[in-house]
Design an enzyme around this catalytic site. Structure first.
Site, short mmCIF file in Angstrom:
data_model
loop_
_atom_site.label_atom_id
_atom_site.label_comp_id
_atom_site.label_asym_id
_atom_site.label_seq_id
_atom_site.Cartn_x
_atom_site.Cartn_y
_atom_site.Cartn_z
N LYS A 182 40.98 44.97 50.92
CA LYS A 182 40.35 44.33 49.66
C LYS A 182 41.23 43.41 49.05
O LYS A 182 42.46 43.27 49.05
CB LYS A 182 39.82 45.55 48.94
CG LYS A 182 39.10 46.45 49.58
CD LYS A 182 37.55 45.84 49.91
CE LYS A 182 36.67 47.02 50.33
NZ LYS A 182 36.87 47.12 51.87
N ASP A 183 40.43 42.54 48.38
CA ASP A 183 41.34 41.60 47.31
C ASP A 183 42.55 42.21 46.52
O ASP A 183 42.06 43.13 46.01
CB ASP A 183 40.23 40.48 46.65
CG ASP A 183 39.31 39.88 47.57
OD1 ASP A 183 38.37 40.58 48.15
OD2 ASP A 183 39.54 38.58 47.57
N ARG A 184 43.47 41.57 46.27
CA ARG A 184 44.41 41.74 45.41
C ARG A 184 43.86 41.50 44.07
O ARG A 184 43.86 42.64 43.19
CB ARG A 184 45.67 41.23 45.77
CG ARG A 184 46.68 41.72 44.87
CD ARG A 184 48.12 40.66 44.78
NE ARG A 184 48.03 39.58 44.64
CZ ARG A 184 47.73 38.87 43.32
NH1 ARG A 184 47.99 39.81 42.27
NH2 ARG A 184 47.97 37.67 43.28
N GLN A 242 40.95 32.61 51.11
CA GLN A 242 42.02 33.65 51.46
C GLN A 242 42.55 33.89 52.87
O GLN A 242 43.88 34.32 52.84
CB GLN A 242 41.46 34.75 50.95
CG GLN A 242 40.60 34.97 49.36
CD GLN A 242 39.25 34.89 49.66
OE1 GLN A 242 38.61 33.88 50.25
NE2 GLN A 242 38.54 35.87 48.81
#
EC number: 5.4.99.27
Length: 346
Positions: free
Chosen positions: A80-82, A165
């Site tokens: 998942k995204d930071r 990303q």
């Protein structure tokens, strides 16, 4: 490298305006959708975890340290995204052991919301989808134009580009992939190898999709296309009859593009020629992916936006809620709405 170089043209016209995404972590919320009934017993402890500005790998390391177990005993379904507020499952393999005290793993960036025992560990890719709640701030766009664009996106979907990303800051992962590919070498470090192979593979897919968007065929089936359902990894060839399948119109069935690997494109002649031409234009990367043992797979070209809803909490704020299949990027939808001026790492 620019967004247009790494992704490709938009399908629904120029952005309606500009906005800021991720001014704070709460502006980008992601929640895993996992359709697995947990039994409440077994040697695997499943944890429902909320993370704020913390990536999945760092969270796994924290949990392992707090539990006093090797990192290899921690499993999760996906990364998942930071820079976000995310909720996802982790599992710990604890055969014959009581539930550990995990208080040391928690702080403002990580909270344990639920603990459940189960007989099996959490497998990669086990989640069925991801739910998103995005808040676009500093919005400079006409609401009526945004509403019309969102209705069109709900009806037609968007190109299923891999997002920025995937390629790292200023395309650094892709540049690294090109460097190793030019030398026909693979990184020794496992995480780096995975990241660079993924960037190279994603770039070839985006180049094919960019051509299909440019010629208007990204959302339609052509003879020789390989078609797939939204949530399926299997595919089948399109003959004349399949090109008018009504499931294409309701966004259940989609044309696919290549995730490059050994064997080249299995598509029909016209589609194969397009995909092979893209691979030839990036021949070192295509050969490198095959050298690494990557298997040729397919990814849908069109991304359906499930359960899309929106409202305006203020005149310069747009809140979006929707569900995407695993492995798909929310920013692929956002870029069809507004430009994120100056935000190159979203």
């Amino acid at each position: 490298m620019t967004e247009d170089q790494l992704l490709g043209p938009r399908a629904h016209g120029e952005p309606c305006g500009s906005a800021v995404l991720k001014a704070v972590a709460e502006d980008f919320q992601v929640e895993e959708v996992l359709d697995i009934p947990l039994s409440g017993e077994g040697e695997h402890l499943w944890l429902w975890v909320e993370k704020r500005n913390l990536n999945t790998e760092e969270a796994a390391k924290r949990i392992a340290r707090a539990a006093g177990v090797p990192l290899k005993l921690i499993s999760y379904a996906g990364l998942k995204d930071r820079q976000a507020l995310t909720r996802q499952w982790f599992s710990l393999h604890l055969p014959g052991k009581a539930d550990p005290d995990l208080a040391a793993a928690e702080d403002d960036s990580l909270r344990l919301l639920q603990r459940v025992r189960h007989q099996r560990k959490l497998q990669r890719g086990a989640h069925s989808a991801n739910g998103f709640r995005l808040r676009l701030t500093d919005l400079h766009a006409d609401h009526a134009q945004l509403d019309a664009r969102l209705e069109r996106i709900r009806a037609q979907g968007v190109p299923n580009y891999f997002g920025l990303q995937r390629f790292g800051y200023e395309g650094g992962n892709l540049l690294g992939a090109r460097d190793f590919a030019a030398r026909a070498e693979l990184p020794v470090q496992r995480n780096l190898r995975s990241r660079l192979l993924s960037a190279g593979r994603s770039y070839l897919f985006n180049r094919v999709l960019a051509q299909r968007v440019a010629d208007g065929s990204w959302a339609e089936a052509r003879v020789g296309d390989l078609l797939a359902f939204t949530d399926s990894r299997s595919f089948f060839p399109a003959a004349e009859a399949e090109c008018s399948d009504p499931r294409l119109a309701i966004l259940d069935l989609h044309p696919t593009g290549p995730l490059w690997g050994e064997g080249g494109s299995p598509a029909g002649a016209e589609i194969q020629a397009l995909e092979d031409a893209v691979a030839a234009s990036e021949e070192p990367i295509a050969n490198w992916l095959a050298q690494a043992g990557m298997k040729h797979e397919r990814r849908i070209l069109r991304l359906p936006i499930g359960g899309l809803s929106w409202h305006y909490p203020g005149p310069d704020i747009l809140q979006l809620e929707f569900v995407l299949p695993t492995g798909c990027f929310a920013t692929a939808m956002v870029r069809e709405l507004v430009s994120l001026a100056g935000q190159t790492d979203i």
